[in-house]
Design a protein around this motif. Sequence first.
Motif: not given
Length: 463
Positions: A15, A299, A303-304, A331-332, A334-337
């Motif tokens: 990241y 989108s 992602r998948h 990535l936002a 809020d979406d980070l591990p």
Amino acid sequence: MRPGRSVESFVWEAYFFAPESLRLDSRTYDKTDIYTDLQSYVRFEVPDVSFTDLAGAPIDKLRTALEGSDDAAVREMRLFACQVRAAGVEMRQRIIGALEGNDDERARAEQAAVRMTTDCKRIASKLREALAPAADRGDPLDTAAKWVDEDVSRLLETLLATISRRLEAVGSSRSLVELVEQGAIAEATYRDECGIGRTGRLKMTAREIEALEFRRHLLKRFTSSVLWLSPEVRPAGTWVREISYAAAASIAMAFAIGAAIWNGFEVGSEGLMTWVLVAVVAYAVKDRFKALLQSKISSVVDRHFPDRRWRIRDRERSVVLGEMKEQSGFLAMDDLPAAVLAARRLTREHQLEEQARPETVLFHKKEVDVQAQRVAVADPRFSALTEIFRLDVGRWLAHTADPKRDIVFAEPVAPKVAAAKAPRVYNLAVVFRLRREADDSAPWHRLRVVVSRKGIRRIERIA
């Protein structure tokens, strides 16, 4: 790779936290740009052998190979040169590092320098003795042997010359410095007397230095090519995306047909304008509905599903050794591990810093499956693959400010007003890990990459 495993699976995750002032986002930096700037080179890891042991079993293996086919002999000669380079560089780093330590460490480093000088002479002698039969076999074996001999000789010369200069810099005895120097000079003298390539001179023109470096690089590429693997990259998720786009177009078209049926097929002159208006609106809605669906589908696919698939092929034996799936994008926060965010915030003094220094997050992921049994078939000594991963940040720096600016300040102690040149730098945080597929407990690592408009200034390891 662990013994007894037919397949080994690994996951690389990274990241990149870039300041928003760099204007790096999905509108300015798309998938094509990402994969233009991300470059990977995959090769076999050099079989592990100590520098002292190079004159033993590896030389015996080389002698045996020279009794067989030309291809096998050339391959073994190149691999031996790679082993000398890897073991020699490791030993040199260990000696130079220890010279910076306390008196005991320095004494051990000086003893290691003496042993390495002796080992270099023994390795060179054994290698030339083993390569002698190649002269009677003709090309390409004869030329390959001469190139390997020259490459190893240049390498031993460089290793000993670097150590001798470092010994002199830290104040070691003159006799020790001269001993190591003579080992380096002996290799240059050997090549000069045998007419093998060029040797350095105290006074060389720029053109001569260029030719010397070109020759060194040529030989290194020749010998190290025995380790190279060919990555075959192809797009992934294409069929999923295209089929989904077709479904979106079908849904949108169904809406338009439904609107047409509802509006009727027979129209009089008095209802013509209404019919036309409904038809136009239906077409417009259909067009926008299709675009919206395709955007959402794209989108979801991003992602998948992976962006690219790789095949890792042994270029000399034309065997596929593994496969890789690669994915990247923005990535936002809020979406980070949670663990990634925790690593990023190691140097944050207060949560308000996230408002003061907002960041854009770019992620990069690879899932790798290695056919361990096929690697063993290629050569039982190979037990690992190495990926050299390079990221070109030149495009990231397009919107950076001037690297220096004048600042003024007041000094309360002097007291006085003064001015200074302040460097304008930007911090890129990198959080990454390489793990086995099932090992979710593998630790995350953190780097700080300090950049300016002129490029990377330094890289600091945080954790």
